[in-house]
Design a protein around this motif. Structure first.
Motif, PDB file in Angstrom:
ATOM      1  N   UNK A 329       0.823  -1.213   0.000  1.00 24.82           N
ATOM      2  CA  UNK A 329       0.000   0.000   0.000  1.00 24.82           C
ATOM      3  C   UNK A 329       0.857   1.264   0.000  1.00 24.82           C
ATOM      4  N   UNK A 330       2.014   1.205   0.649  1.00 24.36           N
ATOM      5  CA  UNK A 330       2.911   2.373   0.637  1.00 24.36           C
ATOM      6  C   UNK A 330       3.353   2.700  -0.784  1.00 24.36           C
ATOM      7  N   UNK A 331       3.774   1.675  -1.515  1.00 21.24           N
ATOM      8  CA  UNK A 331       4.170   1.871  -2.899  1.00 21.24           C
ATOM      9  C   UNK A 331       3.020   2.338  -3.769  1.00 21.24           C
ATOM     10  N   UNK A 332       1.820   1.815  -3.484  1.00 20.75           N
ATOM     11  CA  UNK A 332       0.632   2.219  -4.238  1.00 20.75           C
ATOM     12  C   UNK A 332       0.360   3.711  -4.083  1.00 20.75           C
ATOM     13  N   UNK A 333       0.450   4.206  -2.857  1.00 22.61           N
ATOM     14  CA  UNK A 333       0.211   5.625  -2.595  1.00 22.61           C
ATOM     15  C   UNK A 333       1.255   6.501  -3.284  1.00 22.61           C
ATOM     16  N   UNK A 334       2.494   6.062  -3.254  1.00 21.34           N
ATOM     17  CA  UNK A 334       3.565   6.828  -3.904  1.00 21.34           C
ATOM     18  C   UNK A 334       3.348   6.869  -5.418  1.00 21.34           C
ATOM     19  N   UNK A 335       2.986   5.730  -6.009  1.00 16.76           N
ATOM     20  CA  UNK A 335       2.726   5.690  -7.450  1.00 16.76           C
ATOM     21  C   UNK A 335       1.575   6.614  -7.826  1.00 16.76           C
ATOM     22  N   UNK A 336       0.459   6.508  -7.114  1.00 21.90           N
ATOM     23  CA  UNK A 336      -0.706   7.317  -7.452  1.00 21.90           C
ATOM     24  C   UNK A 336      -0.403   8.802  -7.308  1.00 21.90           C
ATOM     25  N   UNK A 337       0.316   9.153  -6.244  1.00 23.61           N
ATOM     26  CA  UNK A 337       0.654  10.562  -6.065  1.00 23.61           C
ATOM     27  C   UNK A 337       1.519  11.061  -7.215  1.00 23.61           C
ATOM     28  N   UNK A 338       2.458  10.232  -7.664  1.00 20.16           N
ATOM     29  CA  UNK A 338       3.312  10.662  -8.775  1.00 20.16           C
ATOM     30  C   UNK A 338       2.507  10.800 -10.069  1.00 20.16           C
ATOM     31  N   UNK A 339       1.564   9.898 -10.294  1.00 19.24           N
ATOM     32  CA  UNK A 339       0.737   9.970 -11.496  1.00 19.24           C
ATOM     33  C   UNK A 339      -0.144  11.220 -11.502  1.00 19.24           C
ATOM     34  N   UNK A 340      -0.354  11.808 -10.317  1.00 16.89           N
ATOM     35  CA  UNK A 340      -1.122  13.048 -10.213  1.00 16.89           C
ATOM     36  C   UNK A 340      -0.236  14.292 -10.197  1.00 16.89           C
ATOM     37  N   UNK A 341       1.050  14.129 -10.387  1.00  9.94           N
ATOM     38  CA  UNK A 341       1.954  15.285 -10.416  1.00  9.94           C
ATOM     39  C   UNK A 341       1.791  16.033 -11.735  1.00  9.94           C
ATOM     40  N   UNK A 342       2.006  17.340 -11.750  1.00  7.89           N
ATOM     41  CA  UNK A 342       1.948  18.086 -13.014  1.00  7.89           C
ATOM     42  C   UNK A 342       2.886  17.499 -14.073  1.00  7.89           C
ATOM     43  N   UNK A 343       4.070  17.076 -13.652  1.00  9.26           N
ATOM     44  CA  UNK A 343       5.026  16.495 -14.593  1.00  9.26           C
ATOM     45  C   UNK A 343       4.422  15.299 -15.330  1.00  9.26           C
ATOM     46  N   UNK A 344       3.850  14.361 -14.568  1.00  6.92           N
ATOM     47  CA  UNK A 344       3.294  13.147 -15.173  1.00  6.92           C
ATOM     48  C   UNK A 344       2.016  13.439 -15.948  1.00  6.92           C
ATOM     49  N   UNK A 345       1.200  14.335 -15.445  1.00  6.49           N
ATOM     50  CA  UNK A 345      -0.062  14.655 -16.113  1.00  6.49           C
ATOM     51  C   UNK A 345       0.168  15.393 -17.435  1.00  6.49           C
ATOM     52  N   UNK A 346       1.121  16.294 -17.460  1.00  4.70           N
ATOM     53  CA  UNK A 346       1.416  17.023 -18.695  1.00  4.70           C
ATOM     54  C   UNK A 346       2.012  16.095 -19.745  1.00  4.70           C
ATOM     55  N   UNK A 347       2.873  15.184 -19.339  1.00  2.00           N
ATOM     56  CA  UNK A 347       3.442  14.227 -20.289  1.00  2.00           C
ATOM     57  C   UNK A 347       2.354  13.318 -20.857  1.00  2.00           C
ATOM     58  N   UNK A 348       1.365  12.992 -20.031  1.00  2.00           N
ATOM     59  CA  UNK A 348       0.260  12.142 -20.489  1.00  2.00           C
ATOM     60  C   UNK A 348      -0.551  12.810 -21.596  1.00  2.00           C
ATOM     61  N   UNK A 349      -0.548  14.138 -21.635  1.00  2.00           N
ATOM     62  CA  UNK A 349      -1.289  14.871 -22.676  1.00  2.00           C
ATOM     63  C   UNK A 349      -0.591  14.795 -24.035  1.00  2.00           C
ATOM     64  N   UNK A 350       0.676  14.431 -24.042  1.00  2.00           N
ATOM     65  CA  UNK A 350       1.459  14.386 -25.268  1.00  2.00           C
ATOM     66  C   UNK A 350       0.988  13.231 -26.156  1.00  2.00           C
ATOM     67  N   UNK A 351       0.781  13.517 -27.441  1.00  2.00           N
ATOM     68  CA  UNK A 351       0.322  12.483 -28.369  1.00  2.00           C
ATOM     69  C   UNK A 351       1.326  11.352 -28.535  1.00  2.00           C
ATOM     70  N   UNK A 352       2.570  11.592 -28.164  1.00  2.00           N
ATOM     71  CA  UNK A 352       3.558  10.525 -28.241  1.00  2.00           C
ATOM     72  C   UNK A 352       3.139   9.338 -27.383  1.00  2.00           C
TER      73      UNK A 352
END
Length: 415
Positions: A329-352
């Motif tokens: 669960x600790x790793x799960x929380x860290x992963x989810x928080x990172x996926x909600x970071x501006x860095x990860x969210x902005x990269x997700x918008x990229x068509x690549x």
């Protein structure tokens, strides 16, 4: 000598027996520590270091898989020393797996993070298959998400209450070949007229396919004068007053559909293939950037464009949740928080990778991140964020979705 060999044999058997017992005990790992929901974020990150987190998610899109495997995984390892392993599996499968584990009182499972929403989330929450309200633990959720937005508080009309975190937002759009049609319809009524004038050039997947079901919900939105009522608790009386309007429109269109409505595509993939072949001139789907992605890959013609109805198109968020028996669960929380970071969210918008709208509030981004967002090329067929945002309509409750799917089969599909 024989006695010595006999004693040795007994000792070996005893050692093997004890080893088997020890091995069994190792498999029966400790149940998840519920105190994690009250732990400090620093402790959660420290406890996650050096661990592996198992992410169970739909695996049918190469761009999404590439985003997780080639972009997220190495950064999660570098930033937090957490190894990410992606397991492709449909949501219904891992929900059924969790239900089986719950029934068997399995206190430690295999899944750490789930990609889920809609009816699957509702079942998981009601059946006690999830860890609990965890979003308030996530710094990025608190800092960047509009926590008061209805599409963050509700998942297909069902209250979330912190049991899942928003990973992204999608909006239903229609795609068309602009070389064959210049003025796409702006309402269901205009679509019905267009279909009659262009027989065989339009169809939609048969519900309960997700895309086909969403198309039927657009007919409901167009025909009812009380759409907001469908956002509330299930009411049989409301259905009795509205359903005939929906079936009437769909049955009026039916003889003019592809194959005269005698058969329907069974999935969005089949509908898109008809569009690629030129058999139909329109397609549709719950992904505003999908057409641009398929133009880029050479699967859709360059003349493909998208549109939304004047009254709007359906939009929702999809989410990440943690099972009740997550082994990490600790790793799960860290992963989810990172996926909600501006860095990860902005990269997700990229068509690549994906091209999807982020789940974060633009107003909460830094000026630098806003500039990055504005510089992202989402493709020639993707509508502007302003146009999409101004035409978002909420999803109705899951029980109403099921009613429409059953009703379509009885009142349209079988006729």
């Amino acid at each position: 000598m024989k006695k010595s060999r006999c004693i040795n044999s007994i000792l070996i058997m005893l050692i093997l027996f004890l080893s088997a017992c020890t091995s069994d005990n190792k498999n029966e790992t400790k149940p998840i520590d519920k105190n994690i929901l009250t732990s400090d974020w620093k402790d959660i990150k420290d406890n996650a270091r050096g661990t592996k987190v198992n992410f169970f998610m739909w695996g049918g899109d190469e761009g999404i898989n590439k985003y997780i495997d080639e972009w997220v995984a190495p950064r999660l390892k570098e930033k937090y020393n957490v190894e990410l392993k992606r397991y492709p599996m449909d949501a219904t499968e891992f929900i059924n797996k969790l239900m089986t584990e719950k029934k068997a009182n399995k206190t430690s499972g295999e899944m750490d993070v789930l990609w889920v929403n809609g009816e699957n989330f509702k079942i998981a929450k009601q059946q006690g298959l999830l860890l609990g309200p965890f979003t308030e633990k996530l710094p990025n959720f608190q800092n960047y998400v509009d926590t008061e937005s209805d599409d963050i508080k509700y998942d297909f009309g069902f209250p979330i209450e912190g049991y899942e975190a928003p990973w992204g937002k999608v909006q239903f759009v229609f795609a068309y070949d602009s070389s064959k049609m210049t003025n796409p319809p702006k309402s269901i009524s205009e679509l019905k007229d267009w279909v009659k004038k262009n027989p065989g050039k339009f169809t939609y997947p048969a519900p309960p396919d997700f895309t086909g079901s969403a198309f039927v919900r657009h007919v409901l939105h167009d025909q009812t004068e009380n759409y907001k009522a469908f956002l509330n608790d299930y009411d049989e009386a409301l259905i009795d007053n509205e359903d005939d309007k929906v079936w009437k429109v769909l049955n009026e269109m039916k003889p003019y559909l592809w194959r005269e409505g005698k058969s329907y595509p069974q999935s969005i993939a089949q509908l898109e293939q008809l569009y690629k072949n030129g058999e139909v001139w329109m397609t549709m789907g719950y992904d505003e950037a999908n057409a641009s992605n398929l133009i880029k890959s050479g699967e859709f013609p360059d003349t493909t464009r998208t549109f939304v109805f004047d009254k709007g198109t359906l939009a929702n968020s999809h989410f990440l949740a943690i099972p009740y028996n997550a082994p990490n669960a600790n790793g799960a929380l860290v992963l989810i928080d990172y996926l909600l970071s501006p860095e990860a969210q902005l990269k997700k918008m990229d068509l690549e990778y994906w091209g999807e709208t982020m789940s974060l509030s633009v107003d909460k981004l830094s000026d630098e991140d806003k500039k990055v967002m504005e510089s992202i090329d989402r493709g020639q067929a993707t509508l502007s964020q302003d146009e999409l945002s101004n035409h978002r309509i909420p999803e109705i409750g899951a029980e109403y979705v099921q009613w429409l799917e059953r009703g379509w089969i009885e009142n349209v599909g079988k006729k």
